[in-house]
Design a protein around this motif. Structure first.
Motif, short mmCIF file in Angstrom:
data_model
loop_
_atom_site.label_atom_id
_atom_site.label_comp_id
_atom_site.label_asym_id
_atom_site.label_seq_id
_atom_site.Cartn_x
_atom_site.Cartn_y
_atom_site.Cartn_z
N MET A 97 0.83 -1.21 0.00
CA MET A 97 0.00 0.00 0.00
C MET A 97 0.86 1.26 0.00
SD MET A 97 -3.23 0.70 -0.05
CE MET A 97 -4.27 2.12 0.13
N ALA A 98 2.11 1.14 0.45
CA ALA A 98 2.97 2.32 0.54
C ALA A 98 3.22 2.93 -0.83
CB ALA A 98 4.28 1.95 1.22
N SER A 99 3.40 2.05 -1.85
CA SER A 99 3.65 2.58 -3.19
C SER A 99 2.44 3.31 -3.73
CB SER A 99 4.05 1.44 -4.14
OG SER A 99 3.00 0.50 -4.23
N ARG A 100 1.24 2.81 -3.40
CA ARG A 100 0.04 3.49 -3.84
C ARG A 100 -0.14 4.82 -3.14
NH1 ARG A 100 -3.41 0.77 -7.02
NH2 ARG A 100 -3.18 -1.46 -7.25
N MET A 101 0.27 4.87 -1.88
CA MET A 101 0.08 6.11 -1.13
C MET A 101 0.90 7.25 -1.69
SD MET A 101 -2.20 5.66 1.15
CE MET A 101 -2.97 4.65 -0.10
N SER A 102 1.98 6.93 -2.41
CA SER A 102 2.84 7.98 -2.97
C SER A 102 2.47 8.31 -4.41
CB SER A 102 4.31 7.54 -2.92
OG SER A 102 4.51 6.37 -3.70
N SER A 103 1.35 7.74 -4.91
CA SER A 103 1.00 7.95 -6.31
C SER A 103 0.68 9.40 -6.62
CB SER A 103 -0.19 7.05 -6.69
OG SER A 103 -1.31 7.36 -5.88
N GLY A 104 0.05 10.10 -5.65
CA GLY A 104 -0.25 11.51 -5.89
C GLY A 104 1.01 12.34 -6.05
N ALA A 105 1.99 12.12 -5.16
CA ALA A 105 3.25 12.86 -5.25
C ALA A 105 4.01 12.50 -6.52
CB ALA A 105 4.10 12.58 -4.02
N LEU A 106 3.98 11.22 -6.91
CA LEU A 106 4.68 10.81 -8.13
C LEU A 106 4.03 11.43 -9.36
CD1 LEU A 106 5.36 7.02 -7.41
CD2 LEU A 106 7.01 8.89 -7.44
N GLY A 107 2.70 11.50 -9.38
CA GLY A 107 2.01 12.13 -10.50
C GLY A 107 2.36 13.60 -10.63
N LYS A 108 2.42 14.29 -9.49
CA LYS A 108 2.77 15.71 -9.52
C LYS A 108 4.22 15.90 -9.98
CE LYS A 108 3.18 17.97 -5.60
NZ LYS A 108 2.80 18.69 -4.37
N LEU A 109 5.11 15.01 -9.52
CA LEU A 109 6.52 15.11 -9.93
C LEU A 109 6.67 14.90 -11.42
CD1 LEU A 109 9.52 15.33 -9.21
CD2 LEU A 109 9.50 12.86 -8.78
N ALA A 110 5.93 13.93 -11.98
CA ALA A 110 6.02 13.67 -13.41
C ALA A 110 5.56 14.89 -14.21
CB ALA A 110 5.18 12.45 -13.77
N VAL A 111 4.48 15.52 -13.77
CA VAL A 111 3.98 16.71 -14.47
C VAL A 111 4.99 17.85 -14.39
CG1 VAL A 111 2.19 18.49 -14.44
CG2 VAL A 111 1.56 16.09 -14.17
N ARG A 112 5.58 18.01 -13.21
CA ARG A 112 6.56 19.10 -13.03
C ARG A 112 7.80 18.88 -13.89
NH1 ARG A 112 7.15 21.40 -6.88
NH2 ARG A 112 5.18 22.58 -6.85
N LEU A 113 8.28 17.65 -13.96
CA LEU A 113 9.47 17.38 -14.75
C LEU A 113 9.21 17.62 -16.23
CD1 LEU A 113 10.97 14.19 -13.04
CD2 LEU A 113 11.72 16.56 -12.83
N ARG A 114 8.03 17.21 -16.69
CA ARG A 114 7.73 17.40 -18.10
C ARG A 114 7.63 18.87 -18.47
NH1 ARG A 114 2.27 15.87 -21.52
NH2 ARG A 114 3.11 16.43 -23.55
N SER A 115 7.08 19.68 -17.58
CA SER A 115 6.88 21.10 -17.88
C SER A 115 8.02 21.97 -17.39
CB SER A 115 5.57 21.58 -17.24
OG SER A 115 5.60 21.41 -15.84
N SER A 116 9.07 21.37 -16.83
CA SER A 116 10.20 22.17 -16.36
C SER A 116 11.10 22.53 -17.53
CB SER A 116 10.98 21.40 -15.29
OG SER A 116 11.64 20.29 -15.87
N ASP A 161 -5.06 9.25 -8.63
CA ASP A 161 -5.00 7.85 -9.04
C ASP A 161 -6.28 7.18 -8.54
OD1 ASP A 161 -4.51 5.19 -9.54
OD2 ASP A 161 -2.42 5.26 -8.90
N ARG A 162 -7.24 6.97 -9.44
CA ARG A 162 -8.53 6.39 -9.04
C ARG A 162 -8.37 4.92 -8.64
NH1 ARG A 162 -12.74 9.85 -10.28
NH2 ARG A 162 -12.21 11.54 -11.72
N ASP A 163 -7.43 4.22 -9.25
CA ASP A 163 -7.20 2.83 -8.84
C ASP A 163 -6.70 2.77 -7.41
OD1 ASP A 163 -7.97 1.93 -11.33
OD2 ASP A 163 -5.93 1.92 -12.14
N ALA A 164 -5.83 3.69 -7.04
CA ALA A 164 -5.34 3.73 -5.66
C ALA A 164 -6.47 4.10 -4.71
CB ALA A 164 -4.18 4.72 -5.53
#
Length: 443
Positions: free
Chosen positions: A1-20, A230-233
């Protein structure tokens, strides 16, 4: 469950890296720093063979000449990189002033701009990596012919990228290119978030379909806009804890710690760990993004139209261009299932998602433009056409009624603010033609 709990932060990081504006250039600099020692090792292995075998390609120069060549290229690259950065900042400022600040991130996430800056910084880093090996190696002059020749080739590639960059910037700040890019991103988000075609009706779901559940609020972890989820999470959280989750805020909405972002439906109040786990599934940032937020794409096109209709700019053509793409987006939405549906697990309610329904997206598309288009016959006619185009894209009676109501509001404003008799005749002709086409299709 720990990996799912960080899905929000990972999604935000991915968006930030792409738009940086630094991530891709940083990767290219690292690649250049790895290329330099690789080619130097090849030079050590080949020795003077390349220069003797292909003297026209690998010109034999002394250490001072090679060092000066690399220094000249490095100095030129870092100078041009500064110019590229300055041009980019000017383009960003012009786009923000001419259109809307919401389009700035579209420029920052543009791969062409990131690639150009990465090429110049990468060539600069490569030349520095080669320069440090030229000259003394146990008292003997060492000239890495392959590495030096590669540096010269990279410099020519960088010049080609400079020409591309000038053309790319000139094209990217044009209104047609900006609106087209926003529309393409929005349509891709629609296909990703709302992939199912609408069959039958698509009515809003009840907020407590089972009734009797005790809802316990969960506060947002910070203030800002919800950028991803993450709706699955979310379903996994509800299933593993045997509870129901009701979203109180949807993607693109503003959240703050003093307002609930979601509620947990359970017999007993959830503990602090459960609240933290649920809140962490929502990625919150200081600005909205388009990756999962269809409404933000519409918002950008509406802002471009509003800016064009402002008295200081008064650019009707740009406003109509925005409406052209908004019409395409609304037609795509009209034929998709977009109302959030309850998610069940073996009959038990697990997730009550939230999101903008068709009515809200329809209002977002037209209401503000309508308020600023009084007396502008061309814009009002295009709005009426857009509504008819969207109406032809759905068989849902509810959505057709919503579109008919919006058409009546636009028609009332168009008739009331018509600037001349000719404008009023054009409006009535548009309304009569649309009504006739509808009767023909119905027949």
């Amino acid at each position: 469950m720990a990996s799912r709990m960080s899905s929000g932060a990972l999604g935000k990081l991915a968006v930030r890296l792409r738009s940086s504006f630094w991530f891709l250039p940083a990767l290219m600099v690292l690649a250049a720093l790895a290329l330099a020692p690789g080619l130097i090792a090849l030079d050590h292995h080949l020795g003077s063979g390349p220069g003797e075998r292909w003297p026209a390609l690998f010109a034999i120069v002394d250490a001072d000449g090679a060092r000066q060549l690399m220094a000249t290229i490095a100095g030129s690259m870092i100078t041009v990189a500064g110019v590229v950065f300055s041009i980019t900042i000017v383009a960003l400022a012009q786009a923000s002033t001419q259109y809307t600040p919401r389009v700035l991130r579209n420029f920052m996430r543009d791969r062409g701009n990131q690639m150009v800056l990465g090429v110049f910084l990468g060539v600069f880093a490569y030349c520095l990596g080669v320069m440090r090996t030229i000259g003394g190696d146990d008292g003997a002059d060492f000239v890495p012919l392959v590495a030096v020749t590669a540096g010269l080739a990279l410099a020519l590639v960088a010049v080609a990228y400079l020409v591309f960059f000038i053309h790319h910037v000139a094209a990217s700040i044009q209104s047609g290119q900006i609106t087209r890019g926003i529309a393409a991103d929005t349509l891709a988000t629609i296909d990703r978030v709302f992939p199912d075609a609408l069959e039958g009706e698509d009515t809003p779901a009840e907020r407590d379909p089972d009734g009797g559940l005790r809802w316990h609020p969960v506060a947002a972890p910070q203030m800002g806009y919800i950028v991803s989820l993450d709706r699955d999470a979310l379903l996994a959280f509800a299933r593993e804890r045997g509870v129901a989750v009701r979203m109180e805020r949807s993607l693109g909405d503003f959240a703050s710690p003093d307002l609930p972002i979601a509620c947990i439906g359970a017999g007993e109040p959830p503990d602090d760990e459960a609240r933290r786990c649920l809140a962490s599934l929502f990625a919150i940032d200081s600005y909205r993004t388009i990756e999962q937020d269809v409404a933000f794409g519409i918002r950008q096109l509406v802002d471009v139209a509003l800016k064009a209709l402002s008295p200081g700019i008064n650019d009707t053509t740009t406003a109509i261009t925005s409406l052209d793409y908004l019409s395409l987006i609304l037609r795509r939405l009209a034929g998709r299932r977009i109302e959030p549906r309850p998610i069940r697990d073996g009959g038990a309610l697990r997730v009550l998602p939230a999101g903008p329904g068709f009515e809200r997206l329809l209002a977002l598309t037209f209401d503000q433009i309508l308020e600023n288009a009084h007396g502008n016959t061309a814009v009002l006619l295009r709005m009426l056409q857009a509504i008819e185009e969207a109406r032809s894209g759905t068989d849902s009676p509810r959505r057709q009624r919503l579109l008919d109501d919006k058409r009546a509001v636009v028609a009332e404003v168009a008739r009331r603010t018509a600037s001349s008799g000719d404008a009023l005749r054009r409006i009535e002709a548009q309304l009569a033609g649309a009504a006739g086409a509808r009767e023909t299709n119905g027949a």
